[in-house]
Design a protein around this motif. Sequence first.
Motif, mmCIF file in Angstrom:
data_model
loop_
_atom_site.group_PDB
_atom_site.id
_atom_site.type_symbol
_atom_site.label_atom_id
_atom_site.label_comp_id
_atom_site.label_asym_id
_atom_site.label_seq_id
_atom_site.Cartn_x
_atom_site.Cartn_y
_atom_site.Cartn_z
ATOM 1 N N ASN A 214 64.441 17.234 -40.839
ATOM 2 C CA ASN A 214 63.132 17.334 -41.480
ATOM 3 C C ASN A 214 62.069 17.815 -40.472
ATOM 4 O OD1 ASN A 214 60.541 15.241 -41.745
ATOM 5 N ND2 ASN A 214 61.021 16.289 -43.662
ATOM 6 N N LYS A 215 60.953 18.305 -40.977
ATOM 7 C CA LYS A 215 59.902 18.863 -40.105
ATOM 8 C C LYS A 215 59.320 17.829 -39.145
ATOM 9 C CE LYS A 215 56.134 18.160 -43.434
ATOM 10 N NZ LYS A 215 55.110 18.809 -44.291
ATOM 11 N N ASP A 246 64.700 22.204 -41.706
ATOM 12 C CA ASP A 246 63.472 22.406 -42.484
ATOM 13 C C ASP A 246 62.689 23.586 -41.885
ATOM 14 O OD1 ASP A 246 61.101 22.191 -43.882
ATOM 15 O OD2 ASP A 246 60.850 20.033 -43.525
ATOM 16 N N ASN A 248 59.783 24.293 -42.364
ATOM 17 C CA ASN A 248 58.408 23.865 -42.057
ATOM 18 C C ASN A 248 58.313 23.201 -40.685
ATOM 19 O OD1 ASN A 248 57.164 24.459 -44.755
ATOM 20 N ND2 ASN A 248 58.751 23.017 -45.409
ATOM 21 N N LEU A 249 59.454 23.032 -40.026
ATOM 22 C CA LEU A 249 59.468 22.491 -38.666
ATOM 23 C C LEU A 249 58.830 23.518 -37.738
ATOM 24 C CD1 LEU A 249 60.688 20.376 -36.565
ATOM 25 C CD2 LEU A 249 62.669 21.875 -36.469
ATOM 26 N N GLU A 250 57.883 23.045 -36.933
ATOM 27 C CA GLU A 250 57.176 23.955 -36.027
ATOM 28 C C GLU A 250 58.173 24.611 -35.063
ATOM 29 O OE1 GLU A 250 53.460 23.789 -32.827
ATOM 30 O OE2 GLU A 250 53.837 22.071 -34.143
ATOM 31 N N TRP A 252 60.906 26.317 -35.655
ATOM 32 C CA TRP A 252 62.277 25.919 -35.988
ATOM 33 C C TRP A 252 63.311 26.847 -35.361
ATOM 34 C CZ3 TRP A 252 65.514 29.324 -38.335
ATOM 35 C CH2 TRP A 252 64.962 30.367 -39.091
ATOM 36 N N THR A 328 64.241 12.232 -39.295
ATOM 37 C CA THR A 328 62.787 12.278 -39.496
ATOM 38 C C THR A 328 62.142 11.018 -38.942
ATOM 39 O OG1 THR A 328 61.004 12.596 -41.111
ATOM 40 C CG2 THR A 328 62.855 11.225 -41.814
#
Length: 398
Positions: A214-215, A246, A248-250, A252, A328
């Motif tokens: 997860n992000k 994910d 949306n993970l910075e 990634w 997460t």
Amino acid sequence: MKTVLSIDKRNAVLSRMAALLEQERVVIKTTNQQDLANYSGGDLAMEKRLLVDDAKIDGMILSLQQLASQEDPVGQVRFDFTHDNGMKISNKTAAFGTILIIYESRPDVTVEAGGIAFKSGNKILLKGGKESLFSNLKIVSLWHRALTDNEVTISWVEYLNYDRSETQTFLEKPTQKVDLIVPRGGENLINFVKKHATCPVIVSGRGNNFVYVNKEADLEQALAIIINGKTSNLSVCNALDKVLIDSNLENWQAFAQKVVTALKGKNVVVLGDESISKATHVPEIESDLIWYEEFLDYKIVIGTTNSDQEAIQKINKYCGGHSASIMTKNDAVAQEFMENVDTAAVYHNASTRFTDGGQFGLGGELAISTDKLHQRGPIGLQHLVTNKWYIYGEGQVR
């Protein structure tokens, strides 16, 4: 044959079997070398499962010692009720009767699964694979010694030295009463048993386990869990086959590259979906059908998802119903994932490699069921029983 042996007899047999395994340790390993020498297949996972070394024998002995010390699973009261008319009604756990265990290449199953089924008051029929015949026959001879030394008939543990066609015939028209069948092995074995069996089957299902990053994941933790899940033991159903990251993970892409590099350093073949392939230059998967596959090999597939919901949907579509883990720091996100992913075991920030009866405090396991009836996940001593109603009256009629 008496329906159920006393708990003292069962425990005495298990303790004697543990002592005999220690006593015959060298002979067991020498016999196993014959099986390994005869094995000509190219299946790395099967060969690893076939090997019996000191660590495996230690595990067999420990499982028997733990079983001997555990409470009797038979005769436990599950429900008590007094009827208006005075009848006393209770529901108690009961042995199945005769359990047939069909398995591939793992001589330790002859001890551990046999021991769990025996402790649960059942007669055991063992049908091992031809690749482990010498090892299995040696271990069954020790079972017979343990039984005889305790003045128990050897018919409580029986080895079925059948080929495939003989096994099929036995499944379709058993020559003795069989109450439950547990197949342990690959999908081909499980499908074969389900197709031909004429009595209940507990499916010890395949793995194909997922980790979702997860992000808000701790990335060092996630990396360690991915490496552990994939490389600590290839030949088990709780090994990791798929990773979802994910998107949306910075940054990634950098994390994905780190995962790929670490896996390649452990000789794992890494494949990716389109986005992972572009980001890390690993080969792109040829078809989405690969998401259904359990590898049991140095191979993994990594993909990306755009949301937690998409990750849940993808896992529920492709996984084998065994285990899935979310990485997460967000407890609410983890809880939602765990409640909605349809697998026997769901994890938050831990490796899928823990899906195991011993690790879950069951003192070993007969199998890991991906069915929802009658027990899901690791099947231990406590679950290898059916139940029976006891009603005590004084002439009541209805």
